[in-house]
Design a protein around this motif. Structure first.
Motif, short mmCIF file in Angstrom:
data_model
loop_
_atom_site.label_atom_id
_atom_site.label_comp_id
_atom_site.label_asym_id
_atom_site.label_seq_id
_atom_site.Cartn_x
_atom_site.Cartn_y
_atom_site.Cartn_z
N GLY A 1 4.18 1.93 13.08
CA GLY A 1 4.17 3.26 13.66
C GLY A 1 4.92 4.28 12.57
N LEU A 2 4.67 4.00 11.56
CA LEU A 2 5.34 4.89 10.30
C LEU A 2 4.22 6.03 9.81
N THR A 3 4.72 6.88 9.28
CA THR A 3 3.92 7.80 8.38
C THR A 3 3.71 7.24 7.07
N ILE B 1 -0.60 -1.72 2.73
CA ILE B 1 0.45 -0.48 3.35
C ILE B 1 -0.23 -0.08 4.62
N LYS B 2 -1.68 0.00 4.56
CA LYS B 2 -2.04 0.44 5.77
C LYS B 2 -1.98 0.04 7.11
N GLU B 3 -1.82 -1.42 6.92
CA GLU B 3 -1.29 -2.39 8.16
C GLU B 3 -0.02 -2.11 8.39
N SER C 1 8.20 6.11 0.93
CA SER C 1 9.55 6.13 0.38
C SER C 1 10.22 4.88 0.32
N ALA C 2 10.23 4.14 1.35
CA ALA C 2 10.69 2.78 1.37
C ALA C 2 10.39 1.83 0.17
N VAL D 1 15.12 -3.32 4.92
CA VAL D 1 15.31 -4.82 5.58
C VAL D 1 13.84 -5.42 6.24
N GLN D 2 13.65 -4.40 7.15
CA GLN D 2 12.59 -4.80 7.95
C GLN D 2 11.28 -4.92 7.20
N LEU D 3 11.20 -4.12 6.33
CA LEU D 3 9.76 -4.37 5.46
C LEU D 3 10.01 -5.67 4.71
N LEU D 4 11.10 -6.02 3.99
CA LEU D 4 11.27 -7.28 3.32
C LEU D 4 10.96 -8.28 4.19
N TYR D 5 11.46 -8.46 5.43
CA TYR D 5 11.13 -9.40 6.38
C TYR D 5 9.56 -9.49 6.80
N ARG D 6 9.12 -8.37 7.00
CA ARG D 6 7.69 -8.28 7.51
C ARG D 6 6.71 -8.90 6.14
#
Length: 142
Positions: A60-62, A52-54, A68-69, A38-43
């Protein structure tokens, strides 16, 4: 120790709020989605064509966790990868039209819930609560 009791009290109240509010997932496509999904969709909604790098850096993820997300959201046809024209090794992410719809539905549901929660306060209490919440969220180091 007063602070210890207040921390326990806050944790208890926070958990009760989460349990009783049943924060709605307003779209069938988001049922079972993780917090990260959900956070990725919002971002991505806030920052179209984010790389993806940003995202790895700002969240702060690997690479593996984010990858995977991204795969889960691609499989649900909510996002798509786009090859960056400046660097063909880099991908940016964007919402599909279905992803836009899902985010909009979920935001509407969240705003409805937030309105109901704030409706429990007087105007003065609401202002005080939002001021304290802003202090927690926007000034975390203080």
């Amino acid at each position: 120790m007063k602070q210890g009791k207040n921390v326990e009290r806050m944790a208890r109240l926070w958990n009760l709020l989460l349990q009783t509010s049943r924060f709605p997932i307003s779209s069938e496509k988001l049922k079972g989605a993780s917090w990260l999904d959900v956070q990725l969709l919002y971002r991505i909604k806030e920052q179209p064509m984010v790389t993806i790098k940003e995202l790895v850096h700002s969240l702060g993820l690997t690479n593996s966790t984010l990858g995977s997300a991204v795969k889960r959201l691609e499989k649900k046809q909510l996002i798509m990868r786009n090859v960056c024209q400046e660097d063909l090794r880099t991908y940016s992410l964007s919402l599909t039209s279905e992803g836009e719809k899902v985010v909009r539905e979920n935001m509407d549901g969240q705003q409805s819930l937030m309105g109901a929660l704030l409706g429990r306060f007087t105007q003065e209490e609401e202002e005080r609560f939002l001021g304290l919440l802003e202090k927690l969220v926007l000034e975390p180091g203080k």
